[in-house]
Write a protein that holds these residues in place. Sequence first.
Motif, PDB file in Angstrom:
ATOM      1  N   MET A   1       0.867  -1.207  -0.042  1.00  0.00           N
ATOM      2  CA  MET A   1       0.054   0.034   0.067  1.00  0.00           C
ATOM      3  C   MET A   1       0.911   1.262  -0.005  1.00  0.00           C
ATOM      4  N   TYR A   2       0.609   2.138  -0.820  1.00  0.00           N
ATOM      5  CA  TYR A   2       1.216   3.417  -0.715  1.00  0.00           C
ATOM      6  C   TYR A   2       0.264   4.482  -0.693  1.00  0.00           C
ATOM      7  N   SER A   3       0.817   5.608  -0.262  1.00  0.00           N
ATOM      8  CA  SER A   3      -0.012   6.986  -0.104  1.00  0.00           C
ATOM      9  C   SER A   3       0.255   7.708  -1.171  1.00  0.00           C
ATOM     10  N   GLY A   4      -0.589   8.532  -1.891  1.00  0.00           N
ATOM     11  CA  GLY A   4      -0.426   9.525  -2.814  1.00  0.00           C
ATOM     12  C   GLY A   4      -1.578  10.596  -2.792  1.00  0.00           C
ATOM     13  N   TYR A   5      -1.257  11.884  -3.498  1.00  0.00           N
ATOM     14  CA  TYR A   5      -2.386  12.977  -3.366  1.00  0.00           C
ATOM     15  C   TYR A   5      -2.693  13.204  -4.815  1.00  0.00           C
ATOM     16  N   LEU A   6      -3.778  13.863  -5.223  1.00  0.00           N
ATOM     17  CA  LEU A   6      -4.027  14.146  -6.455  1.00  0.00           C
ATOM     18  C   LEU A   6      -3.701  15.694  -6.546  1.00  0.00           C
ATOM     19  N   ASP A   7      -2.627  15.748  -7.414  1.00  0.00           N
ATOM     20  CA  ASP A   7      -2.018  17.249  -7.546  1.00  0.00           C
ATOM     21  C   ASP A   7      -2.810  18.068  -8.484  1.00  0.00           C
ATOM     22  N   ARG A   8      -3.319  17.529  -9.658  1.00  0.00           N
ATOM     23  CA  ARG A   8      -4.036  18.326 -10.564  1.00  0.00           C
ATOM     24  C   ARG A   8      -4.451  17.354 -11.643  1.00  0.00           C
ATOM     25  N   PHE A   9      -5.526  18.248 -12.338  1.00  0.00           N
ATOM     26  CA  PHE A   9      -6.224  17.464 -13.525  1.00  0.00           C
ATOM     27  C   PHE A   9      -5.483  18.143 -14.794  1.00  0.00           C
ATOM     28  N   THR A  10      -5.176  17.153 -15.731  1.00  0.00           N
ATOM     29  CA  THR A  10      -4.507  17.807 -17.003  1.00  0.00           C
ATOM     30  C   THR A  10      -5.238  18.219 -18.099  1.00  0.00           C
ATOM     31  N   ASP A  11      -4.834  18.789 -19.017  1.00  0.00           N
ATOM     32  CA  ASP A  11      -5.892  19.174 -20.261  1.00  0.00           C
ATOM     33  C   ASP A  11      -6.460  18.065 -20.958  1.00  0.00           C
ATOM     34  N   THR A  12      -5.852  16.775 -20.720  1.00  0.00           N
ATOM     35  CA  THR A  12      -6.556  15.919 -21.442  1.00  0.00           C
ATOM     36  C   THR A  12      -7.278  14.735 -20.767  1.00  0.00           C
ATOM     37  N   ASN A  13      -7.776  15.384 -19.554  1.00  0.00           N
ATOM     38  CA  ASN A  13      -9.008  14.760 -18.952  1.00  0.00           C
ATOM     39  C   ASN A  13      -8.159  13.551 -17.985  1.00  0.00           C
ATOM     40  N   ASN A  14      -6.928  13.852 -17.447  1.00  0.00           N
ATOM     41  CA  ASN A  14      -6.323  12.916 -16.710  1.00  0.00           C
ATOM     42  C   ASN A  14      -6.212  13.620 -15.436  1.00  0.00           C
ATOM     43  N   ALA A  15      -5.843  12.803 -14.547  1.00  0.00           N
ATOM     44  CA  ALA A  15      -5.587  13.194 -13.234  1.00  0.00           C
ATOM     45  C   ALA A  15      -3.971  12.828 -12.741  1.00  0.00           C
ATOM     46  N   LEU A  16      -3.166  13.777 -12.310  1.00  0.00           N
ATOM     47  CA  LEU A  16      -1.677  13.280 -11.923  1.00  0.00           C
ATOM     48  C   LEU A  16      -1.959  13.028 -10.384  1.00  0.00           C
ATOM     49  N   ILE A  17      -1.610  11.981 -10.058  1.00  0.00           N
ATOM     50  CA  ILE A  17      -1.393  11.439  -8.445  1.00  0.00           C
ATOM     51  C   ILE A  17       0.185  11.378  -8.470  1.00  0.00           C
ATOM     52  N   VAL A  18       0.517  12.108  -7.367  1.00  0.00           N
ATOM     53  CA  VAL A  18       1.831  11.810  -7.053  1.00  0.00           C
ATOM     54  C   VAL A  18       2.180  10.977  -5.678  1.00  0.00           C
ATOM     55  N   VAL A  19       3.155  10.337  -5.738  1.00  0.00           N
ATOM     56  CA  VAL A  19       3.396   9.445  -4.904  1.00  0.00           C
ATOM     57  C   VAL A  19       4.785   9.552  -4.273  1.00  0.00           C
ATOM     58  N   ASP A  20       5.138  10.355  -3.165  1.00  0.00           N
ATOM     59  CA  ASP A  20       6.063  10.625  -2.746  1.00  0.00           C
ATOM     60  C   ASP A  20       7.218   9.604  -2.234  1.00  0.00           C
ATOM     61  N   ALA A  21       6.693   8.566  -1.913  1.00  0.00           N
ATOM     62  CA  ALA A  21       7.523   7.400  -1.359  1.00  0.00           C
ATOM     63  C   ALA A  21       8.507   6.901  -2.459  1.00  0.00           C
ATOM     64  N   LEU A  22       7.720   6.796  -3.721  1.00  0.00           N
ATOM     65  CA  LEU A  22       8.293   6.061  -4.850  1.00  0.00           C
ATOM     66  C   LEU A  22       8.877   7.333  -5.794  1.00  0.00           C
TER      67      LEU A  22
END
Length: 87
Positions: A1-22
């Motif tokens: 299990m990893y923890s990450g956060y939703l950083d932003r939505f991109t122009d292509t209707n995708n979400a960018l999720i950042v996982v600091d541990a990795l």
Amino acid sequence: MYSGYLDRFTDTNNALIVVDALQQQFHVAAALLPVDSTVGTWFTMDIQEENIIALQIDVDKTQAIAREVEERMQRLKSRKSSRFKRQ
């Protein structure tokens, strides 16, 4: 299990999720996110072979981070004068 956060939505209707541990970012289709996902939402997730295979909102961590940010903003706003003086 990893923890990450939703950083932003991109122009292509995708979400960018950042996982600091990795130290990685993952692009996920916005339609695949849990319902109530907004920028700053924290998730717990399973990752296999560079892909997120399970994603769940971590309500406790999302609320804790939001409180911490609000407290910091209040401390900054409470400072009445600048430490930098004009000459």
